[in-house]
Design a protein around this motif. Structure first.
Motif, PDB file in Angstrom:
ATOM      1  N   LYS A  75       0.824  -1.221   0.000  1.00 17.20           N
ATOM      2  CA  LYS A  75       0.000   0.000   0.000  1.00 17.20           C
ATOM      3  C   LYS A  75       0.852   1.262   0.000  1.00 17.20           C
ATOM      4  CE  LYS A  75      -3.845  -1.808   2.612  1.00 17.20           C
ATOM      5  NZ  LYS A  75      -4.116  -2.067   4.024  1.00 17.20           N
ATOM      6  N   PHE A  76       2.014   1.166   0.638  1.00 15.77           N
ATOM      7  CA  PHE A  76       2.861   2.363   0.750  1.00 15.77           C
ATOM      8  C   PHE A  76       4.030   2.333  -0.224  1.00 15.77           C
ATOM      9  CE2 PHE A  76       1.188   1.274   5.018  1.00 15.77           C
ATOM     10  CZ  PHE A  76       0.213   2.258   5.058  1.00 15.77           C
ATOM     11  N   HIS A  77       4.068   1.334  -1.099  1.00 20.61           N
ATOM     12  CA  HIS A  77       5.207   1.153  -2.009  1.00 20.61           C
ATOM     13  C   HIS A  77       4.697   0.237  -3.115  1.00 20.61           C
ATOM     14  CE1 HIS A  77       9.045  -0.395  -3.428  1.00 20.61           C
ATOM     15  NE2 HIS A  77       9.734   0.344  -2.577  1.00 20.61           N
ATOM     16  N   SER A  78       4.083   0.855  -4.136  1.00 25.47           N
ATOM     17  CA  SER A  78       3.392   0.010  -5.107  1.00 25.47           C
ATOM     18  C   SER A  78       4.331  -0.722  -6.065  1.00 25.47           C
ATOM     19  CB  SER A  78       2.373   0.851  -5.876  1.00 25.47           C
ATOM     20  OG  SER A  78       3.054   1.911  -6.510  1.00 25.47           O
ATOM     21  N   GLU A  79       5.540  -0.156  -6.287  1.00 22.13           N
ATOM     22  CA  GLU A  79       6.491  -0.797  -7.212  1.00 22.13           C
ATOM     23  C   GLU A  79       7.082  -2.055  -6.595  1.00 22.13           C
ATOM     24  OE1 GLU A  79       7.885   0.683 -10.395  1.00 22.13           O
ATOM     25  OE2 GLU A  79       5.809   1.336 -10.071  1.00 22.13           O
ATOM     26  N   ASN A  80       7.278  -3.091  -7.415  1.00 21.00           N
ATOM     27  CA  ASN A  80       7.935  -4.301  -6.908  1.00 21.00           C
ATOM     28  C   ASN A  80       9.382  -3.995  -6.549  1.00 21.00           C
ATOM     29  OD1 ASN A  80       5.872  -6.261  -7.303  1.00 21.00           O
ATOM     30  ND2 ASN A  80       6.227  -6.089  -9.507  1.00 21.00           N
ATOM     31  N   THR A  81       9.842  -4.524  -5.440  1.00 21.62           N
ATOM     32  CA  THR A  81      11.255  -4.378  -5.090  1.00 21.62           C
ATOM     33  C   THR A  81      12.068  -5.391  -5.882  1.00 21.62           C
ATOM     34  OG1 THR A  81      10.969  -3.431  -2.922  1.00 21.62           O
ATOM     35  CG2 THR A  81      12.894  -4.816  -3.183  1.00 21.62           C
ATOM     36  N   VAL A  82      13.173  -4.932  -6.437  1.00 28.04           N
ATOM     37  CA  VAL A  82      14.085  -5.828  -7.149  1.00 28.04           C
ATOM     38  C   VAL A  82      15.355  -5.908  -6.304  1.00 28.04           C
ATOM     39  CG1 VAL A  82      15.391  -6.198  -9.278  1.00 28.04           C
ATOM     40  CG2 VAL A  82      13.131  -5.091  -9.376  1.00 28.04           C
ATOM     41  N   VAL A  83      15.699  -7.115  -5.865  1.00 32.09           N
ATOM     42  CA  VAL A  83      16.927  -7.271  -5.083  1.00 32.09           C
ATOM     43  C   VAL A  83      18.036  -7.688  -6.044  1.00 32.09           C
ATOM     44  CG1 VAL A  83      18.039  -8.533  -3.189  1.00 32.09           C
ATOM     45  CG2 VAL A  83      15.655  -7.809  -2.974  1.00 32.09           C
ATOM     46  N   ASP A  84      19.112  -6.915  -6.011  1.00 34.22           N
ATOM     47  CA  ASP A  84      20.234  -7.136  -6.930  1.00 34.22           C
ATOM     48  C   ASP A  84      21.375  -7.788  -6.148  1.00 34.22           C
ATOM     49  OD1 ASP A  84      22.600  -6.773  -8.479  1.00 34.22           O
ATOM     50  OD2 ASP A  84      21.563  -5.223  -9.631  1.00 34.22           O
ATOM     51  N   ILE A  85      21.760  -8.991  -6.589  1.00 26.96           N
ATOM     52  CA  ILE A  85      22.847  -9.701  -5.911  1.00 26.96           C
ATOM     53  C   ILE A  85      23.960  -9.899  -6.937  1.00 26.96           C
ATOM     54  CG2 ILE A  85      23.470 -11.779  -4.593  1.00 26.96           C
ATOM     55  CD1 ILE A  85      20.053 -11.911  -4.712  1.00 26.96           C
ATOM     56  N   CYS A  86      24.946  -9.040  -6.885  1.00 26.08           N
ATOM     57  CA  CYS A  86      26.066  -9.072  -7.846  1.00 26.08           C
ATOM     58  C   CYS A  86      25.532  -9.158  -9.277  1.00 26.08           C
ATOM     59  CB  CYS A  86      26.985 -10.257  -7.594  1.00 26.08           C
ATOM     60  SG  CYS A  86      27.439 -10.556  -5.913  1.00 26.08           S
ATOM     61  N   GLY A  87      24.501  -8.392  -9.586  1.00 29.41           N
ATOM     62  CA  GLY A  87      23.973  -8.390 -10.949  1.00 29.41           C
ATOM     63  C   GLY A  87      22.857  -9.402 -11.178  1.00 29.41           C
ATOM     64  N   ARG A  88      22.696 -10.368 -10.277  1.00 29.31           N
ATOM     65  CA  ARG A  88      21.555 -11.300 -10.392  1.00 29.31           C
ATOM     66  C   ARG A  88      20.374 -10.608  -9.744  1.00 29.31           C
ATOM     67  NH1 ARG A  88      26.451 -13.556 -11.352  1.00 29.31           N
ATOM     68  NH2 ARG A  88      26.287 -15.712 -12.026  1.00 29.31           N
ATOM     69  N   LYS A  89      19.277 -10.492 -10.497  1.00 28.59           N
ATOM     70  CA  LYS A  89      18.127  -9.747  -9.959  1.00 28.59           C
ATOM     71  C   LYS A  89      16.972 -10.690  -9.617  1.00 28.59           C
ATOM     72  CE  LYS A  89      18.991  -5.291 -12.178  1.00 28.59           C
ATOM     73  NZ  LYS A  89      20.217  -5.550 -12.970  1.00 28.59           N
ATOM     74  N   ILE A  90      16.371 -10.432  -8.478  1.00 21.57           N
ATOM     75  CA  ILE A  90      15.205 -11.212  -8.042  1.00 21.57           C
ATOM     76  C   ILE A  90      14.072 -10.236  -7.738  1.00 21.57           C
ATOM     77  CG2 ILE A  90      14.302 -12.810  -6.277  1.00 21.57           C
ATOM     78  CD1 ILE A  90      17.026 -14.025  -5.993  1.00 21.57           C
ATOM     79  N   GLY A  91      12.914 -10.447  -8.394  1.00 21.81           N
ATOM     80  CA  GLY A  91      11.756  -9.578  -8.150  1.00 21.81           C
ATOM     81  C   GLY A  91      11.454  -8.700  -9.349  1.00 21.81           C
ATOM     82  N   GLY A  92      10.207  -8.219  -9.403  1.00 24.25           N
ATOM     83  CA  GLY A  92       9.801  -7.315 -10.481  1.00 24.25           C
ATOM     84  C   GLY A  92       9.975  -7.931 -11.860  1.00 24.25           C
ATOM     85  N   GLY A  93       9.643  -9.202 -12.000  1.00 23.60           N
ATOM     86  CA  GLY A  93       9.761  -9.870 -13.302  1.00 23.60           C
ATOM     87  C   GLY A  93      11.095 -10.585 -13.485  1.00 23.60           C
ATOM     88  N   ASN A  94      12.038 -10.349 -12.598  1.00 20.64           N
ATOM     89  CA  ASN A  94      13.331 -11.038 -12.674  1.00 20.64           C
ATOM     90  C   ASN A  94      13.274 -12.306 -11.833  1.00 20.64           C
ATOM     91  OD1 ASN A  94      14.994  -8.742 -13.988  1.00 20.64           O
ATOM     92  ND2 ASN A  94      13.970  -7.779 -12.243  1.00 20.64           N
ATOM     93  N   PHE A  95      13.806 -13.386 -12.381  1.00 18.78           N
ATOM     94  CA  PHE A  95      13.669 -14.706 -11.742  1.00 18.78           C
ATOM     95  C   PHE A  95      15.042 -15.376 -11.670  1.00 18.78           C
ATOM     96  CE2 PHE A  95      12.887 -19.261 -11.896  1.00 18.78           C
ATOM     97  CZ  PHE A  95      11.726 -19.447 -11.135  1.00 18.78           C
ATOM     98  N   GLU A  96      15.351 -15.964 -10.537  1.00 22.46           N
ATOM     99  CA  GLU A  96      16.612 -16.704 -10.407  1.00 22.46           C
ATOM    100  C   GLU A  96      16.377 -18.007  -9.650  1.00 22.46           C
ATOM    101  OE1 GLU A  96      19.511 -16.288 -11.690  1.00 22.46           O
ATOM    102  OE2 GLU A  96      19.653 -14.158 -12.199  1.00 22.46           O
ATOM    103  N   ILE A  97      17.184 -19.010  -9.992  1.00 23.92           N
ATOM    104  CA  ILE A  97      17.162 -20.249  -9.200  1.00 23.92           C
ATOM    105  C   ILE A  97      18.430 -20.284  -8.359  1.00 23.92           C
ATOM    106  CG2 ILE A  97      17.022 -22.769  -9.179  1.00 23.92           C
ATOM    107  CD1 ILE A  97      15.628 -22.740 -11.823  1.00 23.92           C
ATOM    108  N   ILE A  98      18.223 -20.498  -7.060  1.00 27.29           N
ATOM    109  CA  ILE A  98      19.325 -20.673  -6.105  1.00 27.29           C
ATOM    110  C   ILE A  98      19.418 -22.186  -5.909  1.00 27.29           C
ATOM    111  CG2 ILE A  98      20.116 -20.168  -3.752  1.00 27.29           C
ATOM    112  CD1 ILE A  98      17.909 -17.876  -3.742  1.00 27.29           C
ATOM    113  N   ALA A  99      20.565 -22.777  -6.155  1.00 31.06           N
ATOM    114  CA  ALA A  99      20.649 -24.240  -6.011  1.00 31.06           C
ATOM    115  C   ALA A  99      21.961 -24.631  -5.359  1.00 31.06           C
ATOM    116  CB  ALA A  99      20.521 -24.899  -7.386  1.00 31.06           C
ATOM    117  N   GLY A 100      21.936 -25.797  -4.737  1.00 30.87           N
ATOM    118  CA  GLY A 100      23.149 -26.292  -4.083  1.00 30.87           C
ATOM    119  C   GLY A 100      22.772 -27.250  -2.974  1.00 30.87           C
ATOM    120  N   PRO A 101      23.778 -27.765  -2.282  1.00 29.19           N
ATOM    121  CA  PRO A 101      23.482 -28.760  -1.248  1.00 29.19           C
ATOM    122  C   PRO A 101      22.850 -28.142  -0.011  1.00 29.19           C
ATOM    123  CG  PRO A 101      25.797 -28.185  -1.196  1.00 29.19           C
ATOM    124  CD  PRO A 101      25.220 -27.456  -2.383  1.00 29.19           C
TER     125      PRO A 101
END
Ligand code: PEP
Ligand code: MN
Length: 333
Positions: A75-101
């Motif tokens: 309600k107070f922040h209508s835009e999706n937050t995009v979290v940037d991790i060394c250029g890998r973006k998650i959120g706002g249409g950006n999708f990443e798979i985190i994988a490992g043991p």
């Protein structure tokens, strides 16, 4: 927030209550009914303890009409937050798979898994160095050595790393870690949330085993209120009456959290099912439900894994799941 006063409340009692609300910086609107007086409160009511208010002898009922989470609230922040991790973006249409043991076990294990998940399209590497285990006799993780191995694998593959922090006293070890994971068991460790909120690292916040979505958002609020707005929410299954699966994946959490919050939402189909053969379907369903990413456990030899082998995919299985997820994302675009 609306407070209804009991019949018979004196004007002086009402006045005292209104003064108290005003002293908290709230705007107070009083409307007199035939039997009851209703007080409407406008402003930041998040610090009001509704339970305490309800316990006052002159209060009939208290109703919150706005959510107590503010910074995480759409309600107070209508835009999706995009979290940037060394250029890998998650959120706002950006999708990443985190994988490992589940857990870092050795250099050979981690390097081999890291290389294979990268080849299959994973954008980040996961691996626990500090493991929250139900039994104190189970493998607890390699601790500093585990983090060193994650950093080595990051250097070799270029994949940013995600690993769980259980105790803030260990923060120095996490200096070069890219994403701090707050595990399900620590979702309401408020002191830990406040501390990671003072760092500038992205936080992967997992939903607690028995926590509501609003409680998850209040935990995100703790991190954000301390200054760190880079929070990724993670649905990892909750406890229900069902025992066939390790947990029950609450897939509706994905669209519901998107409705309530602007923060990205990733799904963990590994911990939510506990069964490797169910992981692919749930990963696909999560992508279809609009998740911003997935976190999936992969092991080069699941039968011999020191932790969570039953839910771990082989690198080949992970490759197939990643392909299906890509197809679903393409079909949706
Ligand atoms: C994990 O990611 O390995 C883990 C322990 O997850 P959770 O906190 O969701 O159980
Ligand atoms: Mn695990």
């Amino acid at each position: 927030m609306i407070a209804v006063l009991k019949e018979g409340t004196t004007p002086q009692q009402r006045e005292n209550l209104c003064e108290w609300f005003k002293s908290m910086g709230l705007e107070v609107n009083v409307s007199e009914g035939k039997y009851h007086c209703i007080i409407g409160l406008i402003g930041n009511t998040s610090e009001i303890d509704t339970g305490l208010l309800e316990s006052l002898s002159i209060i009939e009922s208290v109703t919150r009409i706005s959510d107590p989470f503010k910074k995480a609230n759409r309600k107070f922040h209508s835009e999706n937050t995009v979290v940037d991790i060394c250029g890998r973006k998650i959120g706002g249409g950006n999708f990443e798979i985190i994988a490992g043991p589940c857990a870092v076990e050795s250099e050979e294990q981690l390097t081999s898994i890291a290389k294979s998940v990268k080849a299959s399209g994973a954008g980040l590497l996961r691996g626990g160095a500090f493991k929250p285990r139900t039994s104190p006799y189970d493998f607890q993780g390699m601790h500093k050595e585990g983090i060193d191995l994650l950093l080595k694998a990051k250097k070799e593959t270029g994949l940013p790393i995600v690993t769980e922090i259980m105790n803030f006293n260990d923060i120095e070890l996490f200096e070069e870690v890219d994403v701090l994971q707050i595990g399900a068991r620590n979702m309401q460790n408020f002191e830990l949330l406040k501390e990671v909120g003072k760092t500038n690292k992205p936080i992967l916040l997992k939903r607690g085993l028995a926590n509501t979505l609003k409680e998850l958002l209040m935990s995100a609020e703790y991190i954000m209120a301390s200054g760190n707005e880079n929070v990724i929410l993670c649905e990892r299954g909750i406890r229900t009456i069902e025992t066939y699966t390790r947990n029950t994946l609450d897939l509706s959490a994905v669209p519901a959290l998107h409705e309530l919050s602007h923060l990205p939402v990733v799904v963990d189909p590994s911990h939510s099912t506990g069964i490797s053969r169910l992981v692919g379907s749930m990963a696909a369903a999560s992508a279809a439900a609009g998740a911003d990413g997935l976190i999936i456990e992969v092991h080069n030899n699941p039968e011999c894994a020191l932790c969570d082998g039953a839910q771990s995919l082989t690198p080949e299985q992970f490759d197939a799941v990643a392909k299906t997820v890509r197809k679903i994302r393409e079909a949706m675009s």
